[in-house]
Design an enzyme around this catalytic site. Structure first.
Site, mmCIF file in Angstrom:
data_model
loop_
_atom_site.group_PDB
_atom_site.id
_atom_site.type_symbol
_atom_site.label_atom_id
_atom_site.label_comp_id
_atom_site.label_asym_id
_atom_site.label_seq_id
_atom_site.Cartn_x
_atom_site.Cartn_y
_atom_site.Cartn_z
ATOM 1 C CD GLU A 36 -2.639 -0.993 2.601
ATOM 2 O OE1 GLU A 36 -3.377 -0.202 2.921
ATOM 3 O OE2 GLU A 36 -2.442 -2.133 3.529
ATOM 4 N NE ARG A 262 5.011 -8.366 11.856
ATOM 5 C CZ ARG A 262 4.480 -6.952 11.953
ATOM 6 N NH1 ARG A 262 3.186 -7.036 12.056
ATOM 7 N NH2 ARG A 262 5.215 -6.052 11.795
ATOM 8 C CE LYS A 272 2.300 2.155 6.937
ATOM 9 N NZ LYS A 272 2.152 0.796 6.709
#
Length: 571
Positions: A36, A262, A272
């Site tokens: 994204e 992950r 973020k």
């Protein structure tokens, strides 16, 4: 040994791919990296990038770069440029043109209309808060929206009004009609479309309704012909919705989703939102601050594409989430720089030495290797005069039997040069040592002293061979291993994560760097002898003031016996 065969047999994803390819001889492996465009890539993204592109190479397939640009509120062209740059920097090239989910908005809209016509989607007027309340919990079922049982025709007309902009933001949304009592909360009538009145960076003002990520992602995979959609474990429950949407629309191609763990890195934060808090509170300088693991920050710190790819290979691909040692990442760059970095001397905290038995015009030149084990890297010249600098940590005024460097009344060897003997010190008005008066034994170049005892060796730079420089010594930003798990992670900031020193580098080396300072794409790495590995900071450096970032220290703390070296496609 057939390495590729071994790789294919040792990884659960490869085993799945092998099975699929064996069962369908006409199948070609096709994957994608779908970020994204709402932030900068970090080391966790690097794992996914390496996995997808390396698998495409291994199976002679293709890997797309597709931006899942379905939320214009958070997206920006600068992120697109940065992501493309990072992927290229890692050495990968996507198949064909860059793709955008927004290219498929019309097709996605038509698929949404299909679901409405099948009675599988409806326009809802509940607020975001009400939808959350109606959804229920893991222990309690959800309840139906009062708008759930509208007629198909009514939903078609309302969805068209949404598209035309007849509703305000939050006034209406399109939801899938699945099961409000599902054990999987994500299947309790998830939102498929919402209204956003904002200019989109690709489609401009053409649309005011935007598909949710889960709706756009699976259909974009299908449109592009993706065979294996690889994602991290947090999307495991999303697979139910991924498959439901594909099953209930008229797609011609059915991609399969597979999940892997992950990357979680010690002493680091990848969120973020949390990194932005660090920036807003001026704890770090920005998204490329070398104390955080974004790719731009790692690049600025001196990490190379090959070191990051090697790191991703070592950690492998599994279904088990774990916390990766930061020392393993450091091991990968240290191992590389040990082979490639130019050796030179630098003084980070200078203290002056005056060699009283040498004349003021005394000058001697030494040719020293750029690398002790690689003659092909060449040599450079250093000069020796009667006034030199050593590091303040290499001298001790008071006698200490355990201290092996220069002491008052004792001797030390200067790297590539002579043995000197400290006889006297001079101090400034504040009581700090300003000068060490030493005797230089000119009979010890390449020879042992008369007592046949070789002293320890320290580095130095001649006063006439210095160029001033700033040195940034980076350490872990946090003083606990897993700050991501802490509610108030700001309590665990390491106050000594950045220490700045002002000293000298060899003049000739510095002048060569100054010539290249305008080209910030050039990566220059050094081992400052006895100190560590450093790179030039092209962002902060100026022609009259070079700045060096410490990439990693000399000492390797990672135990390589804990883990076998693994290809990116290994378990």
């Amino acid at each position: 040994m057939d390495t590729k065969k071994e790789i294919k047999n040792n990884n659960f994803i490869c085993q799945i791919i092998n099975k699929d390819l064996n069962e369908n001889k006409n199948l070609s492996f096709y994957t994608r990296f779908p970020p994204e465009p709402n932030g900068y890539l970090h080391i966790g993204h690097a794992k996914s990038i390496c996995l997808n592109f390396e698998l495409a190479s291994l199976y002679k397939g293709r890997c797309n770069l597709r931006f899942d640009d379905t939320n214009p509120l958070k997206e920006n062209i600068k992120y697109i440029k940065s992501i493309k740059h990072d992927i290229n920097w890692l050495g990968y090239k996507w198949h064909g043109n860059v793709r955008y989910a927004s290219e498929y908005f019309l097709k996605l809209y038509q698929y949404a209309q299909e679901l409405i016509k099948k009675g599988l989607a409806y326009v809802d007027h509940l607020t975001k808060e009400q939808i959350r309340e109606y959804r229920g919990t893991l222990n309690t079922p959800g309840k139906n929206s009062p708008y759930r049982n509208r007629t198909i025709q009514e939903n078609i007309e309302l969805f068209e009004k949404m598209k035309k902009g007849d509703f305000s933001e939050g006034e209406a949304c399109l939801r899938a009609k699945i099961n409000m009592s599902s054990s999987s909360i994500i299947m309790r009538d998830p939102v498929l479309y919402r209204i956003i009145f904002i200019k989109h960076h690709q489609t401009q003002n053409k649309w005011c309704i935007y598909p949710m990520y889960d709706f756009a992602h699976c259909l974009s995979d299908s449109i592009e012909g993706i065979t294996h959609s690889l994602c991290t474990l947090e999307f495991q429950d999303n697979k139910f919705l991924y498959n439901w949407i594909l099953k209930n629309t008229s797609v011609k191609h059915y991609p399969k989703q597979y999940e892997f763990s992950r990357l979680n890195l010690e002493f680091s934060i990848l969120s973020k939102r949390k990194i932005k808090i660090l920036i807003d509170k001026n704890i770090i300088e920005g998204w490329d601050d070398p104390r955080i693991p974004t790719l731009s920050a790692l690049r600025r710190k001196g990490y190379t594409p090959s070191s990051i790819k090697n790191f991703c290979q070592k950690i492998g691909v599994t279904k088990q989430n774990n916390l990766i040692e930061f020392s393993m990442l450091e091991h990968c760059i240290r191992k590389e720089l040990n082979q490639t970095a130019i050796r030179t001397m630098a003084i980070l905290d200078p203290i002056k030495i005056f060699l009283y038995n040498l004349d003021s015009n005394y000058k001697e030149e030494f040719i020293v290797p750029n690398h002790p084990n690689n003659p092909e890297m060449g040599t450079h010249k250093i000069i020796f005069t009667n006034t030199i600098y050593i590091d303040r940590s290499d001298f001790k005024e008071k006698y200490d039997k355990k201290y092996k460097r220069l002491k008052l009344g004792e001797k030390i060897r200067l790297r590539y040069s002579y043995i000197i003997h400290a006889e006297k010190i001079e101090k400034d008005e504040y009581g700090n040592i300003s000068n060490i008066i030493c005797y230089c034994d000119l009979n010890t170049l390449g020879r042992k002293p008369k007592d046949n005892k070789n002293p320890a060796v320290i580095h130095w730079i001649s006063e006439k061979n210095t160029l001033s420089a700033e040195f940034k010594l980076y350490d872990q930003l946090f003083n606990i291993k897993n700050p991501e798990q802490q509610e108030n992670f700001l309590l665990y900031i390491n106050s000594k994560s950045l220490i700045k020193k002002f000293g000298f580098i060899e003049k000739k080396i510095g002048e060569e760097i100054q010539k290249k300072i305008s080209n910030n794409n050039i990566e220059i790495f050094f081992q400052f002898e006895r100190i560590g590995y450093f790179c030039i900071d092209f962002i902060d450096s100026k022609k009259n003031q070079l700045v060096f970032n410490r990439t990693v220290g000399l000492r390797d703390t990672w135990d390589s016996k804990k883990i076998k070296t693994k290809n990116i496609t290994n378990n």
